[in-house]
Design a protein around this motif. Structure first.
Motif, mmCIF file in Angstrom:
data_model
loop_
_atom_site.group_PDB
_atom_site.id
_atom_site.type_symbol
_atom_site.label_atom_id
_atom_site.label_comp_id
_atom_site.label_asym_id
_atom_site.label_seq_id
_atom_site.Cartn_x
_atom_site.Cartn_y
_atom_site.Cartn_z
ATOM 1 N N UNK A 37 0.826 -1.203 0.000
ATOM 2 C CA UNK A 37 0.000 0.000 0.000
ATOM 3 C C UNK A 37 0.864 1.258 0.000
ATOM 4 N N UNK A 38 0.404 2.278 -0.727
ATOM 5 C CA UNK A 38 0.992 3.616 -0.672
ATOM 6 C C UNK A 38 0.071 4.493 0.163
ATOM 7 N N UNK A 39 0.656 5.292 1.051
ATOM 8 C CA UNK A 39 -0.126 6.176 1.907
ATOM 9 C C UNK A 39 -0.015 7.606 1.399
ATOM 10 N N UNK A 40 -1.117 8.333 1.480
ATOM 11 C CA UNK A 40 -1.137 9.694 0.952
ATOM 12 C C UNK A 40 -1.881 10.593 1.937
ATOM 13 N N UNK A 41 -1.210 11.618 2.425
ATOM 14 C CA UNK A 41 -1.848 12.580 3.329
ATOM 15 C C UNK A 41 -2.370 13.747 2.499
ATOM 16 N N UNK B 19 7.700 3.025 8.168
ATOM 17 C CA UNK B 19 7.886 1.624 8.577
ATOM 18 C C UNK B 19 6.815 0.711 7.983
ATOM 19 N N UNK B 20 5.767 1.316 7.394
ATOM 20 C CA UNK B 20 4.706 0.528 6.785
ATOM 21 C C UNK B 20 4.729 0.563 5.267
ATOM 22 N N UNK B 21 5.535 1.453 4.695
ATOM 23 C CA UNK B 21 5.586 1.588 3.241
ATOM 24 C C UNK B 21 5.784 3.035 2.839
ATOM 25 N N UNK B 22 5.677 3.281 1.560
ATOM 26 C CA UNK B 22 5.935 4.621 1.045
ATOM 27 C C UNK B 22 4.737 5.549 1.276
ATOM 28 N N UNK B 23 5.069 6.828 1.419
ATOM 29 C CA UNK B 23 4.056 7.830 1.745
ATOM 30 C C UNK B 23 4.319 9.092 0.941
ATOM 31 N N UNK C 17 -0.450 15.641 -4.983
ATOM 32 C CA UNK C 17 0.076 14.548 -4.151
ATOM 33 C C UNK C 17 -0.628 13.229 -4.483
ATOM 34 N N UNK C 18 -1.919 13.312 -4.830
ATOM 35 C CA UNK C 18 -2.620 12.087 -5.238
ATOM 36 C C UNK C 18 -2.055 11.533 -6.544
ATOM 37 N N UNK C 19 -1.731 12.427 -7.460
ATOM 38 C CA UNK C 19 -1.124 11.995 -8.728
ATOM 39 C C UNK C 19 0.211 11.307 -8.466
ATOM 40 N N UNK C 20 1.024 11.901 -7.574
ATOM 41 C CA UNK C 20 2.316 11.308 -7.244
ATOM 42 C C UNK C 20 2.145 9.952 -6.572
ATOM 43 N N UNK D 13 1.339 7.395 -9.266
ATOM 44 C CA UNK D 13 2.539 7.045 -10.042
ATOM 45 C C UNK D 13 3.467 6.149 -9.230
ATOM 46 N N UNK D 14 3.565 6.433 -7.934
ATOM 47 C CA UNK D 14 4.414 5.617 -7.054
ATOM 48 C C UNK D 14 3.849 4.201 -6.943
ATOM 49 N N UNK D 15 2.528 4.106 -6.807
ATOM 50 C CA UNK D 15 1.885 2.794 -6.690
ATOM 51 C C UNK D 15 2.066 1.974 -7.965
ATOM 52 N N UNK D 16 1.942 2.632 -9.123
ATOM 53 C CA UNK D 16 2.144 1.934 -10.392
ATOM 54 C C UNK D 16 3.585 1.454 -10.529
ATOM 55 N N UNK D 17 4.511 2.316 -10.153
ATOM 56 C CA UNK D 17 5.934 1.988 -10.272
ATOM 57 C C UNK D 17 6.299 0.772 -9.425
ATOM 58 N N UNK D 18 5.764 0.708 -8.214
ATOM 59 C CA UNK D 18 6.121 -0.373 -7.285
ATOM 60 C C UNK D 18 5.067 -1.481 -7.234
ATOM 61 N N UNK D 19 4.087 -1.392 -8.143
ATOM 62 C CA UNK D 19 3.038 -2.408 -8.266
ATOM 63 C C UNK D 19 2.275 -2.617 -6.958
ATOM 64 N N UNK D 20 1.939 -1.491 -6.324
ATOM 65 C CA UNK D 20 1.123 -1.545 -5.109
ATOM 66 C C UNK D 20 -0.350 -1.680 -5.477
ATOM 67 N N UNK D 21 -1.081 -2.430 -4.680
ATOM 68 C CA UNK D 21 -2.489 -2.690 -4.979
ATOM 69 C C UNK D 21 -3.437 -1.649 -4.403
ATOM 70 N N UNK D 22 -3.001 -0.936 -3.344
ATOM 71 C CA UNK D 22 -3.897 -0.039 -2.616
ATOM 72 C C UNK D 22 -3.229 1.314 -2.392
ATOM 73 N N UNK D 23 -4.025 2.377 -2.498
ATOM 74 C CA UNK D 23 -3.622 3.710 -2.049
ATOM 75 C C UNK D 23 -4.575 4.097 -0.923
ATOM 76 N N UNK D 24 -4.019 4.459 0.221
ATOM 77 C CA UNK D 24 -4.822 4.850 1.377
ATOM 78 C C UNK D 24 -4.621 6.339 1.626
ATOM 79 N N UNK D 25 -5.699 7.109 1.436
ATOM 80 C CA UNK D 25 -5.640 8.566 1.576
ATOM 81 C C UNK D 25 -6.213 9.013 2.914
ATOM 82 N N UNK D 26 -5.458 9.846 3.628
ATOM 83 C CA UNK D 26 -5.996 10.544 4.796
ATOM 84 C C UNK D 26 -6.486 11.898 4.308
ATOM 85 N N UNK D 27 -7.798 12.050 4.162
ATOM 86 C CA UNK D 27 -8.359 13.254 3.579
ATOM 87 C C UNK D 27 -8.486 14.392 4.568
#
Length: 288
Positions: A29-33, A129-133, A152-155, A158-172
């Motif tokens: 998972x990629x995390x996005x604030x 410690x849980x993954x990229x953010x 930041x959502x676009x980034x 792109x990060x998730x596609x690059x590292x083949x992550x299945x989930x993006x978790x956004x803190x809105x």
């Protein structure tokens, strides 16, 4: 790839604490604030910045008094009353009133006015410690927070596609304004974190109406439900009426705060607690 955005109608509901808890359970998972105006997910995830970039903000006009002929056209055309005469009898721009339309720059016959973009904002890609953010910061009083959220959502995508992550978790962000709209567009699921108070109910109704306009499915958590059992009951009935699944009711738990002081999620701090067990079940259902 599934993008989950966690939202609340107002601040103080525990949205970021819930996000951090789910982040500690996530894999691949990629995390996005997306709360760029008052980001605080980093306080728990403690990211190590690996890339930091400036994000250009709004335009701001400035008058070169050495070139200015004091003709007054800029003041005449400014619809925001942002141009004034100072004590030295020179025209100057009040940065707090300037809206960055650049009309003054266009009408100036002496080419004495130039506009530049604010560079008081930045965005980062970090390792946690849980993954990229991906996260960002806007300077005080800065504009274009919606554009920064979109960036930041676009980034993150792109990060998730690059590292083949299945989930993006956004803190809105809280509320229903421009940053929230930017957090919503094209997301796959919204998780609402609600508190049982008059303001909490009022604001979540506005948010639900907004999410409905985007035709995005919603699920909900009532946090601190035991601080007002009657309001929690009212919320539960409203969610049923709106056909929104209530995934969990979580008690007021001081361990949320204690975990935050230790820069930990509640899952890390108290893995066997009732709150942690409920949030583990929520995450399992979200990714099922």
């Amino acid at each position: 790839m599934t993008e989950i955005t966690i939202l609340s109608g107002k601040g103080g509901t525990g949205k970021t604490s819930v996000t951090a808890a789910l982040a500690s359970l996530a894999q691949n998972t990629v995390f996005c604030d997306c709360d760029v105006d008052a980001s605080d997910l980093h306080l728990i995830l403690n990211p190590n910045i690996i890339n930091k970039e400036i994000f250009e903000g709004a335009w701001l006009a400035e008058i070169n008094t050495e070139i200015c002929s004091n003709c007054g056209l800029c003041k005449e055309y400014c619809r925001f009353d942002a141009i004034h005469i100072n004590e030295e009898n020179h025209y100057q721009v009040n940065p707090f009133q300037c809206e960055g339309c650049r009309l003054c720059e266009r009408v100036c016959p002496s080419n004495a006015i130039k506009s530049s973009r604010s560079i008081n904002n930045f965005w980062c890609i970090s390792e946690t410690r849980f993954g990229k953010m991906v996260h960002a910061h806007m300077g005080a009083g800065e504009e274009n927070s919606g554009k920064l959220v979109s960036h930041v959502r676009k980034q993150a995508k792109e990060l998730a596609k690059k590292h083949k992550n299945n989930i993006i978790l956004n803190d809105g962000p809280p509320g229903i304004g421009c940053p929230v709209i930017s957090s919503l567009s094209a997301t796959h699921l919204v998780l609402l974190v609600i508190e049982p108070s008059n303001s909490g109910i009022h604001d979540i109704k506005r948010l639900i109406s907004l999410v409905r306009d985007f035709k995005i499915p919603m699920k909900a958590i009532i946090n601190k439900y035991d601080i007002n059992i009657e309001k929690s009951k009212e919320l539960k009935e409203y969610l049923t009426q709106e056909n929104i699944e209530l995934m969990a009711q979580i008690k007021f738990d001081e361990q949320f705060t204690e975990a935050m002081v230790q820069e930990q999620s509640i899952i890390e701090f108290a893995p066997e607690s009732e709150t942690s067990i409920k949030l583990i079940e929520v995450w399992k259902k979200l990714i099922a």
